[in-house]
Design a protein around this motif. Structure first.
Motif, PDB file in Angstrom:
ATOM      1  N   ALA A 117       0.824  -1.218   0.000  1.00  0.00           N
ATOM      2  CA  ALA A 117       0.000   0.000   0.000  1.00  0.00           C
ATOM      3  C   ALA A 117       0.859   1.270   0.000  1.00  0.00           C
ATOM      4  O   ALA A 117       0.393   2.329  -0.421  1.00  0.00           O
ATOM      5  N   MET A 118       2.105   1.152   0.458  1.00  0.00           N
ATOM      6  CA  MET A 118       2.971   2.337   0.474  1.00  0.00           C
ATOM      7  C   MET A 118       3.474   2.703  -0.917  1.00  0.00           C
ATOM      8  O   MET A 118       4.123   3.732  -1.092  1.00  0.00           O
TER       9      MET A 118
ATOM     10  N   PRO B  38       1.577   3.107  -4.166  1.00  0.00           N
ATOM     11  CA  PRO B  38       0.412   3.075  -5.067  1.00  0.00           C
ATOM     12  C   PRO B  38       0.781   3.172  -6.544  1.00  0.00           C
ATOM     13  O   PRO B  38       0.067   2.646  -7.398  1.00  0.00           O
TER      14      PRO B  38
ATOM     15  N   GLU C 256      -6.322   0.836  -3.328  1.00  0.00           N
ATOM     16  CA  GLU C 256      -7.499   1.151  -2.507  1.00  0.00           C
ATOM     17  C   GLU C 256      -8.121  -0.098  -1.893  1.00  0.00           C
ATOM     18  O   GLU C 256      -8.442  -0.121  -0.701  1.00  0.00           O
TER      19      GLU C 256
ATOM     20  N   GLY D 231      -5.913  -1.365   0.745  1.00  0.00           N
ATOM     21  CA  GLY D 231      -6.002  -0.487   1.922  1.00  0.00           C
ATOM     22  C   GLY D 231      -7.243  -0.812   2.754  1.00  0.00           C
ATOM     23  O   GLY D 231      -7.188  -0.828   3.987  1.00  0.00           O
ATOM     24  N   ILE D 232      -8.349  -1.119   2.074  1.00  0.00           N
ATOM     25  CA  ILE D 232      -9.587  -1.477   2.786  1.00  0.00           C
ATOM     26  C   ILE D 232      -9.401  -2.841   3.487  1.00  0.00           C
ATOM     27  O   ILE D 232      -9.771  -3.006   4.658  1.00  0.00           O
TER      28      ILE D 232
ATOM     29  N   PHE E 247      -6.621  -4.024   4.462  1.00  0.00           N
ATOM     30  CA  PHE E 247      -5.693  -3.735   5.556  1.00  0.00           C
ATOM     31  C   PHE E 247      -6.487  -3.298   6.802  1.00  0.00           C
ATOM     32  O   PHE E 247      -6.218  -3.743   7.911  1.00  0.00           O
TER      33      PHE E 247
ATOM     34  N   ILE F 293      -5.630   7.189   8.166  1.00  0.00           N
ATOM     35  CA  ILE F 293      -5.144   6.766   6.831  1.00  0.00           C
ATOM     36  C   ILE F 293      -6.340   6.283   6.005  1.00  0.00           C
ATOM     37  O   ILE F 293      -6.548   6.705   4.855  1.00  0.00           O
TER      38      ILE F 293
ATOM     39  N   LEU G 236     -10.510   6.946   1.915  1.00  0.00           N
ATOM     40  CA  LEU G 236     -11.873   6.828   1.389  1.00  0.00           C
ATOM     41  C   LEU G 236     -12.349   8.168   0.820  1.00  0.00           C
ATOM     42  O   LEU G 236     -13.039   8.213  -0.198  1.00  0.00           O
TER      43      LEU G 236
ATOM     44  N   ILE H  39     -10.568  10.399  -0.632  1.00  0.00           N
ATOM     45  CA  ILE H  39      -9.935  10.747  -1.926  1.00  0.00           C
ATOM     46  C   ILE H  39     -10.058   9.594  -2.931  1.00  0.00           C
ATOM     47  O   ILE H  39      -9.426   9.619  -3.987  1.00  0.00           O
ATOM     48  N   SER H  40     -10.884   8.586  -2.570  1.00  0.00           N
ATOM     49  CA  SER H  40     -10.988   7.383  -3.409  1.00  0.00           C
ATOM     50  C   SER H  40     -11.357   7.711  -4.859  1.00  0.00           C
ATOM     51  O   SER H  40     -12.259   8.501  -5.130  1.00  0.00           O
ATOM     52  N   ARG H  41     -10.631   7.069  -5.782  1.00  0.00           N
ATOM     53  CA  ARG H  41     -10.925   7.253  -7.209  1.00  0.00           C
ATOM     54  C   ARG H  41     -11.401   5.968  -7.851  1.00  0.00           C
ATOM     55  O   ARG H  41     -11.864   5.961  -8.973  1.00  0.00           O
TER      56      ARG H  41
ATOM     57  N   ARG I 134      -5.697  14.616   0.831  1.00  0.00           N
ATOM     58  CA  ARG I 134      -4.604  13.913   0.150  1.00  0.00           C
ATOM     59  C   ARG I 134      -3.313  14.053   0.973  1.00  0.00           C
ATOM     60  O   ARG I 134      -2.579  13.101   1.183  1.00  0.00           O
TER      61      ARG I 134
ATOM     62  N   HIS J  95      -3.622  12.060   4.103  1.00  0.00           N
ATOM     63  CA  HIS J  95      -3.429  10.640   3.785  1.00  0.00           C
ATOM     64  C   HIS J  95      -1.936  10.310   3.712  1.00  0.00           C
ATOM     65  O   HIS J  95      -1.473   9.343   4.317  1.00  0.00           O
ATOM     66  N   GLU J  96      -1.195  11.141   3.012  1.00  0.00           N
ATOM     67  CA  GLU J  96       0.239  10.868   2.841  1.00  0.00           C
ATOM     68  C   GLU J  96       0.984  11.014   4.177  1.00  0.00           C
ATOM     69  O   GLU J  96       1.816  10.171   4.528  1.00  0.00           O
TER      70      GLU J  96
HETATM   71  C1  HEM Z   1      -2.692   0.606   4.501  1.00  0.00           C
HETATM   72  C2  HEM Z   1      -3.403   1.646   4.211  1.00  0.00           C
HETATM   73  C3  HEM Z   1      -2.904   2.699   3.260  1.00  0.00           C
HETATM   74  C4  HEM Z   1      -1.637   3.215   3.118  1.00  0.00           C
HETATM   75  C5  HEM Z   1      -0.391   2.841   3.885  1.00  0.00           C
HETATM   76  C6  HEM Z   1      -1.704   4.213   2.065  1.00  0.00           C
HETATM   77  C7  HEM Z   1      -0.619   4.958   1.622  1.00  0.00           C
HETATM   78  C8  HEM Z   1      -0.651   5.835   0.545  1.00  0.00           C
HETATM   79  C9  HEM Z   1       0.468   6.570   0.038  1.00  0.00           C
HETATM   80  C10 HEM Z   1       1.884   6.536   0.626  1.00  0.00           C
HETATM   81  C11 HEM Z   1       0.057   7.281  -1.033  1.00  0.00           C
HETATM   82  C12 HEM Z   1       0.914   8.224  -1.911  1.00  0.00           C
HETATM   83  C13 HEM Z   1       0.654   9.620  -1.482  1.00  0.00           C
HETATM   84  C14 HEM Z   1       1.249  10.611  -2.451  1.00  0.00           C
HETATM   85  O1  HEM Z   1       2.252  10.314  -3.090  1.00  0.00           O
HETATM   86  O2  HEM Z   1       0.663  11.701  -2.548  1.00  0.00           O
HETATM   87  C15 HEM Z   1      -1.350   7.024  -1.221  1.00  0.00           C
HETATM   88  C16 HEM Z   1      -2.134   7.562  -2.220  1.00  0.00           C
HETATM   89  C17 HEM Z   1      -3.476   7.301  -2.395  1.00  0.00           C
HETATM   90  N1  HEM Z   1      -4.279   6.511  -1.596  1.00  0.00           N
HETATM   91 FE1  HEM Z   1      -3.657   5.417  -0.004  1.00  0.00          FE
HETATM   92  N2  HEM Z   1      -2.994   4.283   1.592  1.00  0.00           N
HETATM   93  C18 HEM Z   1      -3.767   3.374   2.288  1.00  0.00           C
HETATM   94  C19 HEM Z   1      -5.109   3.125   2.153  1.00  0.00           C
HETATM   95  C20 HEM Z   1      -5.934   3.738   1.205  1.00  0.00           C
HETATM   96  C21 HEM Z   1      -7.358   3.506   1.061  1.00  0.00           C
HETATM   97  C22 HEM Z   1      -8.180   2.572   1.955  1.00  0.00           C
HETATM   98  C23 HEM Z   1      -7.776   4.267   0.011  1.00  0.00           C
HETATM   99  C24 HEM Z   1      -9.166   4.421  -0.581  1.00  0.00           C
HETATM  100  C25 HEM Z   1     -10.109   3.514  -0.508  1.00  0.00           C
HETATM  101  C26 HEM Z   1      -6.635   4.982  -0.505  1.00  0.00           C
HETATM  102  C27 HEM Z   1      -6.650   5.856  -1.575  1.00  0.00           C
HETATM  103  C28 HEM Z   1      -5.556   6.518  -2.095  1.00  0.00           C
HETATM  104  C29 HEM Z   1      -5.585   7.349  -3.289  1.00  0.00           C
HETATM  105  C30 HEM Z   1      -6.820   7.649  -4.176  1.00  0.00           C
HETATM  106  C31 HEM Z   1      -4.288   7.836  -3.471  1.00  0.00           C
HETATM  107  C32 HEM Z   1      -3.782   8.728  -4.616  1.00  0.00           C
HETATM  108  C33 HEM Z   1      -3.180   7.801  -5.643  1.00  0.00           C
HETATM  109  C34 HEM Z   1      -2.692   8.558  -6.863  1.00  0.00           C
HETATM  110  O3  HEM Z   1      -3.190   9.629  -7.144  1.00  0.00           O
HETATM  111  O4  HEM Z   1      -1.796   8.009  -7.527  1.00  0.00           O
HETATM  112  N3  HEM Z   1      -5.530   4.639   0.242  1.00  0.00           N
HETATM  113  N4  HEM Z   1      -1.761   6.145  -0.241  1.00  0.00           N
END
Ligand code: HEM
Length: 173
Positions: A28-29, A31, A40, A43-44, A46, A93, A98, A100-102, A119, A122-123
């Motif tokens: 998940a770290m 994406p 996504e 992550g859910i 998780f 997280i 959720l 920012i979910s796409r 966003r 989240h990061e």
């Molecule tokens: C273990 C749980 C999670 C971790 C460790 C995690 C970690 C991350 C990280 C490190 C980023 C990159 C941030 C950036 O570069 O700006 C990211 C982006 C993102 N995450 Fe998560 N996330 C998790 C769960 C989720 C969940 C549950 C969702 C939605 C259902 C989600 C949706 C997103 C979206 C939409 C992006 C932007 C991706 C993109 O534009 O390329 N994440 N997340």
């Protein structure tokens, strides 16, 4: 947590859930590596694995909550505070994810038009998880080492012992 000799199945379940959480977090770290949809859903999943982890340690949670201000050991208090921080961090997280979910939420027919600072939240919370989980692992290192010895290394050594015995018998002939 102590390794219980009377609960091998419980320990094995705990180890498997913990490994799943660890692997899911690593994937998940990244994406950009997995793609946003896998990210996504993983992550859910998780989040569900974390809830399972909490239920498996519910007894400890209830006991330390009850004794926190009276007779809990200092190490249990440190553990408890760290676990509370981890829980808040994971909740943030997943909640911000959720928002920012796409892929996952639109696939379920739900649209969230919220983005902006979520966003960044989240990061930041995902990055904060790293030092927190590092401390959590360090505090449980003895248990992790014992479980790996018991359920991974010992069975592997047991499987190899007859092979080694057979090959040394062949060499002797
Ligand atoms: C273990 C749980 C999670 C971790 C460790 C995690 C970690 C991350 C990280 C490190 C980023 C990159 C941030 C950036 O570069 O700006 C990211 C982006 C993102 N995450 Fe998560 N996330 C998790 C769960 C989720 C969940 C549950 C969702 C939605 C259902 C989600 C949706 C997103 C979206 C939409 C992006 C932007 C991706 C993109 O534009 O390329 N994440 N997340």
């Amino acid at each position: 947590m102590k390794a219980s000799a009377t609960q091998p199945n419980r320990n094995k379940t705990n180890l498997l859930v913990d490994i799943a959480i660890f692997v899911a977090f690593l994937v998940a770290m990244a994406p950009r590596f997995s793609g946003v949809a896998v990210h996504e859903w993983l992550g859910i999943a998780f989040g569900a694995a974390i809830v399972t982890h909490l239920l498996l340690h519910w007894q400890w949670l209830v006991e330390v909550t009850r004794r926190f201000f009276s007779k809990a050991a200092p190490s249990a208090r440190v553990n408890y505070v760290l676990n509370a921080l981890l829980f808040i961090d994971v909740t943030l997280i997943i909640f911000s994810g959720l928002l920012i979910s796409r892929a996952a939420l639109p696939a379920l027919g739900l649209t969230v038009a919220i983005g902006g600072s979520w966003r960044g939240i989240h990061e930041t919370t995902a990055n904060l998880f790293l030092p927190l989980i590092g401390l959590h692992v360090a505090l449980h290192w003895q248990w992790i080492a014992n479980m790996f010895k018991r359920f991974v290394f010992a069975p592997l050594a047991g499987r190899r012992a007859p092979q080694l015995a057979a090959s040394s018998q062949k060499e002797a002939h």
